[in-house]
Scaffold this motif. Structure first.
Motif, PDB file in Angstrom:
ATOM      1  N   LEU B 210       0.164  -9.277  -1.729  1.00 13.62           N
ATOM      2  CA  LEU B 210      -0.612  -8.154  -1.208  1.00 13.62           C
ATOM      3  C   LEU B 210       0.347  -7.031  -0.567  1.00 13.62           C
ATOM      4  N   TRP B 211       1.417  -7.643   0.170  1.00 12.67           N
ATOM      5  CA  TRP B 211       2.415  -6.812   0.777  1.00 12.67           C
ATOM      6  C   TRP B 211       3.287  -5.933  -0.314  1.00 12.67           C
ATOM      7  N   ARG B 212       3.179  -4.716  -0.174  1.00 14.02           N
ATOM      8  CA  ARG B 212       4.188  -4.029  -1.396  1.00 14.02           C
ATOM      9  C   ARG B 212       4.691  -2.631  -0.709  1.00 14.02           C
ATOM     10  N   VAL B 213       5.896  -2.247  -1.202  1.00 14.98           N
ATOM     11  CA  VAL B 213       6.144  -1.146  -1.041  1.00 14.98           C
ATOM     12  C   VAL B 213       5.710   0.212  -2.311  1.00 14.98           C
ATOM     13  N   SER B 248       0.640   3.482 -11.387  1.00 13.39           N
ATOM     14  CA  SER B 248       0.662   3.268  -9.975  1.00 13.39           C
ATOM     15  C   SER B 248       2.002   3.525  -9.145  1.00 13.39           C
ATOM     16  N   PRO B 249       1.920   4.157  -8.006  1.00  8.75           N
ATOM     17  CA  PRO B 249       3.140   4.196  -7.104  1.00  8.75           C
ATOM     18  C   PRO B 249       3.630   2.851  -6.631  1.00  8.75           C
ATOM     19  N   LEU B 250       3.054   1.802  -6.890  1.00 10.64           N
ATOM     20  CA  LEU B 250       3.465   0.529  -5.933  1.00 10.64           C
ATOM     21  C   LEU B 250       4.586  -0.091  -7.182  1.00 10.64           C
ATOM     22  N   ILE B 251       5.375  -0.531  -6.004  1.00  5.64           N
ATOM     23  CA  ILE B 251       6.377  -1.234  -6.640  1.00  5.64           C
ATOM     24  C   ILE B 251       5.937  -2.740  -6.842  1.00  5.64           C
ATOM     25  N   LEU B 252       5.572  -3.224  -8.116  1.00  2.03           N
ATOM     26  CA  LEU B 252       4.879  -4.295  -8.393  1.00  2.03           C
ATOM     27  C   LEU B 252       5.674  -5.467  -8.950  1.00  2.03           C
ATOM     28  N   ASP B 253       6.995  -5.043  -9.131  1.00  2.00           N
ATOM     29  CA  ASP B 253       7.934  -6.123  -9.351  1.00  2.00           C
ATOM     30  C   ASP B 253       7.790  -7.484  -8.690  1.00  2.00           C
ATOM     31  N   CYS B 256      10.900  -7.445  -5.863  1.00  2.00           N
ATOM     32  CA  CYS B 256      11.003  -6.783  -4.797  1.00  2.00           C
ATOM     33  C   CYS B 256      10.998  -7.487  -3.562  1.00  2.00           C
ATOM     34  N   THR B 257      12.141  -7.419  -2.476  1.00  2.00           N
ATOM     35  CA  THR B 257      11.910  -8.419  -1.532  1.00  2.00           C
ATOM     36  C   THR B 257      11.217  -7.834  -0.334  1.00  2.00           C
ATOM     37  N   ALA B 258      10.805  -6.632  -0.514  1.00  2.00           N
ATOM     38  CA  ALA B 258      10.162  -6.001   0.677  1.00  2.00           C
ATOM     39  C   ALA B 258      10.915  -5.966   1.827  1.00  2.00           C
ATOM     40  N   CYS B 259      12.246  -5.421   1.509  1.00  2.00           N
ATOM     41  CA  CYS B 259      13.191  -5.401   2.619  1.00  2.00           C
ATOM     42  C   CYS B 259      13.099  -4.069   3.268  1.00  2.00           C
ATOM     43  N   GLY B 260      12.503  -3.182   2.676  1.00  2.00           N
ATOM     44  CA  GLY B 260      12.062  -1.800   3.347  1.00  2.00           C
ATOM     45  C   GLY B 260      13.306  -0.825   3.652  1.00  2.00           C
ATOM     46  N   ARG B 261      14.528  -1.113   2.902  1.00  2.00           N
ATOM     47  CA  ARG B 261      15.694  -0.408   2.953  1.00  2.00           C
ATOM     48  C   ARG B 261      15.477   1.056   2.318  1.00  2.00           C
ATOM     49  N   CYS B 262      14.531   0.945   1.324  1.00  2.00           N
ATOM     50  CA  CYS B 262      14.390   2.257   0.668  1.00  2.00           C
ATOM     51  C   CYS B 262      13.706   3.084   1.617  1.00  2.00           C
ATOM     52  N   ILE B 263      12.825   2.650   2.369  1.00  2.00           N
ATOM     53  CA  ILE B 263      11.847   3.362   3.254  1.00  2.00           C
ATOM     54  C   ILE B 263      12.832   3.965   4.146  1.00  2.00           C
ATOM     55  N   ASP B 264      13.761   3.021   4.598  1.00  2.00           N
ATOM     56  CA  ASP B 264      14.613   3.701   5.911  1.00  2.00           C
ATOM     57  C   ASP B 264      15.606   4.763   5.310  1.00  2.00           C
ATOM     58  N   CYS B 266      15.638   6.817   2.730  1.00  2.00           N
ATOM     59  CA  CYS B 266      14.872   7.928   2.177  1.00  2.00           C
ATOM     60  C   CYS B 266      14.665   9.129   3.332  1.00  2.00           C
ATOM     61  N   GLY B 267      15.521  10.289   2.842  1.00  2.00           N
ATOM     62  CA  GLY B 267      15.156  11.433   3.754  1.00  2.00           C
ATOM     63  C   GLY B 267      13.810  12.157   3.486  1.00  2.00           C
ATOM     64  N   LYS B 268      13.238  11.941   2.338  1.00  2.00           N
ATOM     65  CA  LYS B 268      12.093  12.671   1.903  1.00  2.00           C
ATOM     66  C   LYS B 268      10.820  11.860   2.461  1.00  2.00           C
ATOM     67  N   GLN B 269      11.084  10.866   3.146  1.00  2.00           N
ATOM     68  CA  GLN B 269       9.930   9.830   3.214  1.00  2.00           C
ATOM     69  C   GLN B 269       9.064   9.344   1.931  1.00  2.00           C
ATOM     70  N   VAL B 270       9.644   9.034   0.892  1.00  2.00           N
ATOM     71  CA  VAL B 270       8.876   9.035  -0.150  1.00  2.00           C
ATOM     72  C   VAL B 270       8.253   7.474  -0.072  1.00  2.00           C
ATOM     73  N   PHE B 271       8.852   6.528   0.473  1.00  2.00           N
ATOM     74  CA  PHE B 271       8.409   5.125   0.613  1.00  2.00           C
ATOM     75  C   PHE B 271       7.894   4.774   1.655  1.00  2.00           C
TER      76      PHE B 271
END
Lengths: 285, 283
Positions: B210-213, B248-253, B256-264, B266-271
């Motif tokens: 369930l938990w996705r980026v 879908s905008p979801l990373i479904l692979d 994906c380790t759901a580490c959240g580094r892409c969220i961290d 990203c200067g544009k808050q994409v994730f």
């Protein structure tokens, strides 16, 4: 370098099949090769390590070694369950199989807890949960391995291994023997009985010598086995009630009628004794 | 420009390392749960990550170690069975490789190696095929079945390192150094991202978790590539961010380790973190 077959690469493969397919197959071959190679390496490492060193004993209730190595999860719950810090997890690169629980009798022996908390803690059953009586544990077998240094064999009354044995007088007895050196004393020899020895290691731990003369080792390493067809005459005789081949004719040994053999002790008449042992001991098959 | 500079300027250093810090806290907490007993006499979790008991009631067993035992021809007792069920259920629901990013201490070593590679600008090396992990996974089970023994556990750096940390065993420093050296010098993200069979199994477990980026604001992306640079499994981002093969905008692979580094970074808050059914996106 990552060659995951993605949808777009599949499309490309349709346009120019050869390079796409080759890349895909190369990827699979490389991955399979890596997988096989690493597992083979593991197998080669595992083979020689499968034999634990003789001083590494398993906790009570452990399955026989091959079964144990299939069942043990290497979680250390038995180690945490042990109230005496007897059990240790073998470190990586050590002599014993890494991550499995062992104890060294000379360091910390098993205290034979009645409720056997280590067995209860085992989540997989590598330590058999059916073991309810610690007296039935067989962690190893004590062997009085050095008769030249054992103080009792030297004619002293050390007895420490016998005194500390939790199954005293069953797993360990003192067997009285004539001391041929002084010719007038007894030797009380610590004798282990495999039917009762749990392999707890308290005897080895308590041996007063700088290096223990009695040692506990894995049963497989030290216990012998009689051929299946062997029968002990005295046991068969007892089972049968009398000799199976009938009473034997007593033959005199001419010229030796008054002499005792194999017994140099003086009897109460002051003469060289006659019994026990010797030809007149009354022994019959 | 420095990695994640825009994110740091906008969100502050803490904001741009939020999920990284939380992950380190999570990884540390797992170890402390096991170590509070031997250190302070406060027994929260006993055993190690291969199999444990939480608060003396809840059994937990690593599904990979459990599977190897099964393959070796031994059916473990009920407590290990329930424990494996618990762990499988959790990662099946939440996200398989959440284990890798939020629990496994090896992640700290390989993250450090990746960071060192970036800082020193090391580019080369020889990266194994990313499918190798599945072959190692299958191979390790075959070898267990053939030998009747948990052969992979002789060399499994994941369990060796976890066990050594929790039980204070020596001898594993070589394993730590080997993993670091491999990731640092030979293959970028080599161990966790390409070889580790334990991670591979968790990935398979969490295929529908369930938990996705989500790249929910993917229209904002300015192709700075920071997310690709920090992502331990960079191939997972493209389908969601660039609509490569999916809408879908979801990373479904599954990797994906759901580490959240892409969220961290990203200067544009994409994730953003979200759940599997959240299909909202700005493009």
């Amino acid at each position: 370098m990552i060659s995951n077959p993605r949808p777009e690469s599949a499309k490309k493969a349709a346009v120019s099949p050869a390079p796409g397919r080759r890349k895909f197959l190369n990827g699979i071959a490389a991955a399979a090769g890596t997988g096989c190679l690493l597992n083979l390496a593991a197998l080669m490492l595992a083979r020689p390590a499968a034999a634990n060193p003789p001083q590494a004993l398993r906790p009570p209730g452990a399955l026989d070694e091959p079964g144990f190595l299939a069942a043990c999860l290497r979680c250390g719950l038995c180690v945490r369950g042990c109230p005496y810090n007897t059990l240790k997890l073998a470190p990586f690169g050590g002599a014993a199989v890494a991550g499995t629980p062992v104890f060294t009798a000379r360091d910390v022996p098993c205290e034979m807890c009645e409720d056997i908390p280590c067995v209860k803690a085992c989540p997989s059953g590598a330590l058999k949960h059916e073991l309810k009586d610690i007296g039935e544990a067989r962690m190893g077998l004590a062997v009085l391995s050095d008769h030249e240094t054992c103080l009792n064999f030297l004619g002293l009354r050390c007895d420490v291994c016998y005194r500390v044995c939790p199954v005293i007088d069953k797993a360990m007895t003192l067997e009285s023997m004539h001391n041929p050196r002084s010719d007038r004393h007894a030797m009380l020899l610590p004798t282990v009985h495999s039917a009762y020895c749990t392999g707890c290691g308290k005897c080895e731990k308590s041996c007063v010598l700088p290096v223990a003369a009695i040692k506990v080792m894995p049963i497989k390493l030290v216990q012998g086995q009689l051929p299946a067809h062997y029968r002990k005459g005295w046991e068969e005789k007892e089972k049968h009630g009398s000799s199976l081949i009938g009473d034997q004719v007593q033959m005199p040994v001419r010229g030796m009628e008054d002499k005792a053999f194999g017994d140099s002790r003086l009897n109460d008449t002051g003469k060289v004794g006659s019994a026990p042992g010797g030809l007149n001991s009354g022994w019959k098959p | 420009m420095k990695l994640a500079q825009e994110a740091i300027d906008k969100k502050g250093w803490l904001g741009a390392h939020r999920w990284l810090i939380l992950r380190r806290i999570s990884q540390l907490t797992v170890l402390v749960l096991f170590l509070s007993g031997p250190w302070f006499g406060l027994w929260l979790a006993k055993g190690n990550l291969a199999s444990s008991v939480f608060l003396d009631v809840l059994p937990l067993t690593d599904p990979y170690v459990f599977l190897q035992t099964l393959a070796a021809g031994f059916l473990p007792a009920s407590s290990a069975l329930i424990g494996a069920g618990m762990v499988v259920a959790f990662y099946f629901l939440i996200g398989g490789r959440v284990y890798c990013a939020w629990v496994c201490p090896v992640n700290v070593i390989t993250d450090l190696a990746a960071w060192a590679r970036r800082r020193l600008g090391i580019k080369g090396g020889r990266v194994p095929d990313a499918h190798s992990r599945y072959w190692i996974l299958g191979g390790s089970l075959l070898v267990a079945a053939w030998s009747g023994s948990l052969v992979w556990e002789w060399v499994n750096p994941v369990t060796i390192i976890q066990r050594s940390l929790i039980f204070g065993l020596g001898g594993s420093l070589t394993v730590v150094l080997a993993i670091f050296a491999y990731d640092f010098l030979v293959a970028s993200r080599g161990w966790c991202g390409h070889l580790c069979p334990q991670g591979a199994l968790y990935g398979l477990l969490g295929d529908v978790a369930l938990w996705r980026v989500s790249a929910a604001r993917r229209a904002q992306c300015n192709d700075c590539m920071d997310c690709f640079t920090v992502c331990p499994e960079p191939q997972v981002i493209r389908p969601a961010l660039k609509k490569a093969g999916q809408e879908s905008p979801l990373i479904l692979d599954r990797n994906c380790t759901a580490c959240g580094r892409c969220i961290d970074v990203c200067g544009k808050q994409v994730f953003t973190f979200t759940h599997r059914f959240d299909q909202r996106s700005d493009s």
